[in-house]
Design a protein around this motif. Structure first.
Motif, PDB file in Angstrom:
ATOM      1  N   MET A  40       1.083  -1.233  -0.230  1.00 42.43           N
ATOM      2  CA  MET A  40      -0.057   0.112  -0.001  1.00 42.43           C
ATOM      3  C   MET A  40       0.863   1.253  -0.017  1.00 42.43           C
ATOM      4  O   MET A  40       2.416   1.505   0.547  1.00 42.43           O
ATOM      5  CB  MET A  40      -0.720   0.273   1.176  1.00 42.43           C
ATOM      6  N   VAL A  41       0.218   2.162  -0.602  1.00 37.31           N
ATOM      7  CA  VAL A  41       0.961   3.868  -1.136  1.00 37.31           C
ATOM      8  C   VAL A  41       0.090   4.713  -0.316  1.00 37.31           C
ATOM      9  O   VAL A  41      -0.676   4.276  -0.622  1.00 37.31           O
ATOM     10  CB  VAL A  41       1.737   4.090  -1.948  1.00 37.31           C
ATOM     11  N   ARG A  42       0.204   5.811   0.522  1.00 42.01           N
ATOM     12  CA  ARG A  42      -0.001   7.073   1.140  1.00 42.01           C
ATOM     13  C   ARG A  42      -0.236   7.949   0.042  1.00 42.01           C
ATOM     14  O   ARG A  42       0.114   8.516  -0.784  1.00 42.01           O
ATOM     15  CB  ARG A  42       0.056   7.087   1.821  1.00 42.01           C
ATOM     16  N   CYS A  43      -1.863   8.394  -0.254  1.00 38.59           N
ATOM     17  CA  CYS A  43      -1.626   9.558  -1.802  1.00 38.59           C
ATOM     18  C   CYS A  43      -1.374  11.244  -1.122  1.00 38.59           C
ATOM     19  O   CYS A  43      -0.922  11.476   0.445  1.00 38.59           O
ATOM     20  CB  CYS A  43      -3.240   9.799  -1.342  1.00 38.59           C
ATOM     21  N   ALA A  44       0.021  11.830  -1.539  1.00 37.91           N
ATOM     22  CA  ALA A  44       0.343  12.681  -1.479  1.00 37.91           C
ATOM     23  C   ALA A  44      -1.017  13.993  -0.967  1.00 37.91           C
ATOM     24  O   ALA A  44      -0.184  15.134  -0.322  1.00 37.91           O
ATOM     25  CB  ALA A  44       1.394  12.671  -2.295  1.00 37.91           C
ATOM     26  N   HIS A  45      -2.086  13.535  -1.583  1.00 36.11           N
ATOM     27  CA  HIS A  45      -2.829  14.847  -1.888  1.00 36.11           C
ATOM     28  C   HIS A  45      -3.443  14.787  -0.533  1.00 36.11           C
ATOM     29  O   HIS A  45      -4.165  15.291   0.477  1.00 36.11           O
ATOM     30  CB  HIS A  45      -3.821  14.709  -2.764  1.00 36.11           C
ATOM     31  N   CYS A  46      -4.297  13.527  -0.488  1.00 39.00           N
ATOM     32  CA  CYS A  46      -5.215  13.247   0.659  1.00 39.00           C
ATOM     33  C   CYS A  46      -5.306  12.206   1.391  1.00 39.00           C
ATOM     34  O   CYS A  46      -5.928  12.233   2.406  1.00 39.00           O
ATOM     35  CB  CYS A  46      -7.034  13.316  -0.344  1.00 39.00           C
ATOM     36  N   GLY A  47      -4.079  11.793   1.563  1.00 38.39           N
ATOM     37  CA  GLY A  47      -3.142  10.825   3.297  1.00 38.39           C
ATOM     38  C   GLY A  47      -4.150   9.856   2.434  1.00 38.39           C
ATOM     39  O   GLY A  47      -3.855   8.354   4.211  1.00 38.39           O
ATOM     40  N   CYS A  64      -3.870   8.076  -5.514  1.00 38.91           N
ATOM     41  CA  CYS A  64      -5.122   8.064  -5.327  1.00 38.91           C
ATOM     42  C   CYS A  64      -5.827   7.741  -6.787  1.00 38.91           C
ATOM     43  O   CYS A  64      -6.764   7.242  -7.059  1.00 38.91           O
ATOM     44  CB  CYS A  64      -5.854   8.218  -4.230  1.00 38.91           C
ATOM     45  N   SER A  65      -5.455   8.930  -7.739  1.00 40.39           N
ATOM     46  CA  SER A  65      -5.953   9.331  -8.658  1.00 40.39           C
ATOM     47  C   SER A  65      -5.776  10.314  -9.818  1.00 40.39           C
ATOM     48  O   SER A  65      -5.137  11.181  -9.494  1.00 40.39           O
ATOM     49  CB  SER A  65      -7.317   9.903  -8.738  1.00 40.39           C
ATOM     50  N   ARG A  66      -6.412  10.857 -10.760  1.00 36.01           N
ATOM     51  CA  ARG A  66      -5.663  11.323 -11.838  1.00 36.01           C
ATOM     52  C   ARG A  66      -5.578  13.347 -11.420  1.00 36.01           C
ATOM     53  O   ARG A  66      -5.180  13.772 -11.541  1.00 36.01           O
ATOM     54  CB  ARG A  66      -6.482  11.287 -13.170  1.00 36.01           C
ATOM     55  N   LEU A  67      -7.093  12.824 -10.448  1.00 43.12           N
ATOM     56  CA  LEU A  67      -7.241  14.361 -10.292  1.00 43.12           C
ATOM     57  C   LEU A  67      -6.204  14.893  -9.245  1.00 43.12           C
ATOM     58  O   LEU A  67      -5.817  15.595  -9.251  1.00 43.12           O
ATOM     59  CB  LEU A  67      -8.457  14.562  -9.969  1.00 43.12           C
ATOM     60  N   HIS A  68      -6.023  13.814  -8.206  1.00 47.79           N
ATOM     61  CA  HIS A  68      -5.340  14.979  -6.800  1.00 47.79           C
ATOM     62  C   HIS A  68      -4.125  14.404  -7.593  1.00 47.79           C
ATOM     63  O   HIS A  68      -2.765  15.106  -6.988  1.00 47.79           O
ATOM     64  CB  HIS A  68      -4.859  13.619  -6.151  1.00 47.79           C
ATOM     65  N   LEU A  69      -3.608  13.793  -8.864  1.00 47.94           N
ATOM     66  CA  LEU A  69      -2.230  13.804  -9.309  1.00 47.94           C
ATOM     67  C   LEU A  69      -2.366  15.101 -10.264  1.00 47.94           C
ATOM     68  O   LEU A  69      -0.962  15.985 -10.178  1.00 47.94           O
ATOM     69  CB  LEU A  69      -2.119  12.698 -10.304  1.00 47.94           C
ATOM     70  N   GLU A  70      -2.979  16.146 -10.576  1.00 48.89           N
ATOM     71  CA  GLU A  70      -2.930  17.125 -11.919  1.00 48.89           C
ATOM     72  C   GLU A  70      -2.923  18.382 -10.153  1.00 48.89           C
ATOM     73  O   GLU A  70      -2.320  18.868 -10.642  1.00 48.89           O
ATOM     74  CB  GLU A  70      -4.033  17.028 -12.333  1.00 48.89           C
ATOM     75  N   GLN A  71      -3.795  18.100  -8.850  1.00 50.28           N
ATOM     76  CA  GLN A  71      -3.739  19.132  -7.646  1.00 50.28           C
ATOM     77  C   GLN A  71      -2.276  18.893  -6.998  1.00 50.28           C
ATOM     78  O   GLN A  71      -2.073  20.082  -6.734  1.00 50.28           O
ATOM     79  CB  GLN A  71      -4.631  18.429  -6.949  1.00 50.28           C
ATOM     80  N   GLY A  72      -1.467  18.110  -7.352  1.00 50.03           N
ATOM     81  CA  GLY A  72      -0.588  17.986  -6.345  1.00 50.03           C
ATOM     82  C   GLY A  72      -0.627  17.981  -4.968  1.00 50.03           C
ATOM     83  O   GLY A  72      -1.685  17.339  -4.553  1.00 50.03           O
ATOM     84  N   PRO A  73       0.345  17.959  -4.176  1.00 54.78           N
ATOM     85  CA  PRO A  73       0.261  17.685  -2.792  1.00 54.78           C
ATOM     86  C   PRO A  73      -0.288  18.359  -2.202  1.00 54.78           C
ATOM     87  O   PRO A  73      -0.620  19.543  -2.391  1.00 54.78           O
ATOM     88  CB  PRO A  73       2.164  17.587  -2.244  1.00 54.78           C
ATOM     89  N   LYS A  74      -1.071  17.900  -0.373  1.00 57.88           N
ATOM     90  CA  LYS A  74      -1.342  18.958  -0.812  1.00 57.88           C
ATOM     91  C   LYS A  74      -0.819  20.045   0.329  1.00 57.88           C
ATOM     92  O   LYS A  74       0.056  19.304   1.090  1.00 57.88           O
ATOM     93  CB  LYS A  74      -2.487  18.369   0.986  1.00 57.88           C
ATOM     94  N   ARG A  75      -1.061  20.876   0.088  1.00 61.03           N
ATOM     95  CA  ARG A  75      -0.320  21.916   1.189  1.00 61.03           C
ATOM     96  C   ARG A  75      -0.603  22.433   2.674  1.00 61.03           C
ATOM     97  O   ARG A  75      -2.112  22.044   2.444  1.00 61.03           O
ATOM     98  CB  ARG A  75       0.140  23.231  -0.144  1.00 61.03           C
ATOM     99  N   PRO A  76       0.088  22.507   3.267  1.00 59.46           N
ATOM    100  CA  PRO A  76      -0.174  23.089   4.952  1.00 59.46           C
ATOM    101  C   PRO A  76      -1.358  23.978   4.981  1.00 59.46           C
ATOM    102  O   PRO A  76      -0.653  25.064   4.722  1.00 59.46           O
ATOM    103  CB  PRO A  76       0.594  22.978   5.620  1.00 59.46           C
TER     104      PRO A  76
END
Length: 76
Positions: A40-47, A64-76
């Motif tokens: 398993m791996v953790r999504c860099a955007h939603c966790g 986890c998805s193409r949308l999150h890939l395009e949005q990039g990692p979540k910023r604090p």
């Protein structure tokens, strides 16, 4: 002689009940081997954790998805 016969029947009944419960009682399953689970791996955007085979990778990060890939990692 009567007491011996009574003790014999009580012992026979106890053994029969013990054997019956042992045969009817469901056996616990063998412990599940953790090596069967996919990595398993953790999504860099939603966790959320997703199987590595279904995740998308970019710049050493997993999504986890193409949308999150395009949005990039979540910023604090």
């Amino acid at each position: 002689m009567g007491l011996f016969r009574l003790l014999f029947w009580i012992a026979l009944i106890v053994v029969a009940i013990w054997l019956w419960r042992r045969l009817v009682k469901p056996r616990p399953d063998a412990p599940r081997n953790t090596s069967e689970a996919p990595p398993m791996v953790r999504c860099a955007h939603c966790g959320i954790h997703v199987p590595a085979s279904e995740a998308l990778s970019s710049e050493e990060r997993w999504y986890c998805s193409r949308l999150h890939l395009e949005q990039g990692p979540k910023r604090p």
